[in-house]
Design an enzyme around this catalytic site. Sequence first.
Site, mmCIF file in Angstrom:
data_model
loop_
_atom_site.group_PDB
_atom_site.id
_atom_site.type_symbol
_atom_site.label_atom_id
_atom_site.label_comp_id
_atom_site.label_asym_id
_atom_site.label_seq_id
_atom_site.Cartn_x
_atom_site.Cartn_y
_atom_site.Cartn_z
ATOM 1 N N CYS A 127 15.715 -15.753 -78.337
ATOM 2 C CA CYS A 127 15.815 -14.338 -78.690
ATOM 3 C C CYS A 127 15.168 -14.099 -80.058
ATOM 4 O O CYS A 127 14.199 -14.773 -80.427
ATOM 5 C CB CYS A 127 17.270 -13.882 -78.644
ATOM 6 S SG CYS A 127 17.464 -12.083 -78.709
ATOM 7 N N ASP A 196 25.978 -13.067 -82.001
ATOM 8 C CA ASP A 196 26.467 -11.687 -81.935
ATOM 9 C C ASP A 196 27.945 -11.641 -82.271
ATOM 10 O O ASP A 196 28.411 -10.692 -82.906
ATOM 11 C CB ASP A 196 26.192 -11.087 -80.560
ATOM 12 C CG ASP A 196 24.743 -10.649 -80.476
ATOM 13 O OD1 ASP A 196 23.900 -11.477 -80.112
ATOM 14 O OD2 ASP A 196 24.460 -9.491 -80.835
HETATM 15 C C1 RUB Z 1 20.034 -10.155 -80.336
HETATM 16 C C2 RUB Z 1 20.662 -11.517 -80.389
HETATM 17 C C3 RUB Z 1 20.590 -12.244 -81.696
HETATM 18 C C4 RUB Z 1 21.859 -11.946 -82.511
HETATM 19 C C5 RUB Z 1 21.735 -12.431 -83.940
HETATM 20 O O1 RUB Z 1 20.393 -9.429 -79.190
HETATM 21 O O2 RUB Z 1 21.272 -11.982 -79.447
HETATM 22 O O3 RUB Z 1 20.521 -13.629 -81.496
HETATM 23 O O4 RUB Z 1 22.103 -10.554 -82.516
HETATM 24 O O5 RUB Z 1 20.693 -11.740 -84.575
HETATM 25 P P1 RUB Z 1 19.826 -7.935 -78.993
HETATM 26 P P2 RUB Z 1 20.648 -11.556 -86.158
HETATM 27 O O6 RUB Z 1 18.346 -8.012 -79.077
HETATM 28 O O7 RUB Z 1 20.319 -7.552 -77.620
HETATM 29 O O8 RUB Z 1 20.432 -7.067 -80.070
HETATM 30 O O9 RUB Z 1 20.681 -12.945 -86.725
HETATM 31 O O10 RUB Z 1 19.354 -10.841 -86.424
HETATM 32 O O11 RUB Z 1 21.835 -10.754 -86.554
#
Ligand code: RUB
Length: 309
Positions: A127, A196
């Site tokens: 991701c 998340d």
């Molecule tokens: C994003 C996702 C990321 C976490 C952490 O999902 O799963 O791995 O949110 O991200 P989506 P960060 O694209 O559905 O929001 O480290 O940037 O907080």
Amino acid sequence: MNAMEDLNTTAEKIKTMEIRGAGRIAVAASAALRAYVMSLKSLPMSEFNVKLEEAAKILVDTRPTAVSLPNAVALTKRHSATNVYDAIDEITKNAEKFITNAEQALGKIGKIGAERIHDGDVIMTHCNSHAALSIIKKAFDQGKDISVIATESRPRRQGFITIRELNDYGIPTTLIVDSAVRLTMKEVDLVVVGADSISVNGALINKIGTSQLAMAAQEARRNVIVAAETYKFSPRTLLGEMVEIEDRASDEVIDSEILKELPNVKVKNPAFDVTPAEYIDLIITEVGAFPPAMAFTILRDYLGLEMQI
Ligand code: RUB
């Protein structure tokens, strides 16, 4: 635009994923709440509190899985004031503190996490996580000769954001489709992903497919490192609540016109999955690196058990 329209615009951007990633969502919600309360100066206190709760609910209801969102809103809106001016002052300060801490946390996570990356390492990520990328970029800044294998992350393909970011940073990167994770794991030294939510039992909730990386990593005896700010730990899991997994629309997976021609077919599009604690080596937070079994300690010491309980 009036203040409520501005707040709704932010909420809509979170819902449609124009603003996405647990950290960015949290910061945007905190900033939106700060801007909104400024417009409530002339209200009596009781009405102010009602409006504040309404606005908080609009933001929190946008996406269900990333606990960073309700945590950010709870940390921003809490106040002990008895008049509106003091309440606005407290909320503004809360937002500023939250946003500054969130930005600084990324730097600290990068520094702590980079210690786990060695010269020559191949890192797999999934991701697009700012916290995970902070670790990878820091290791690269330290002069380590590293490369990254990034998953596409269907259906929204956040992997494309990751490869662009890594490309622009000068880090050699290979893009793979999600189903190539297990085959490719033998080339990988460690897995670094974001979060998340993290529940009290140390389980990680992150983009759908994360648990697949973790299982393949365990099979290949590779470590899984999770990069997570402390505000991504879920206080409500202390009450036995499960983290809700967001189900997104079928048209993210298949064109709705095609789906109409297939009356016997339905689509499931869960946006996140759960990786049990036993698949995780270490969670890197801004206050240190912890084994997942210490999730309760982080909730108690850094979020406060009264949060949202
Ligand atoms: C994003 C996702 C990321 C976490 C952490 O999902 O799963 O791995 O949110 O991200 P989506 P960060 O694209 O559905 O929001 O480290 O940037 O907080």
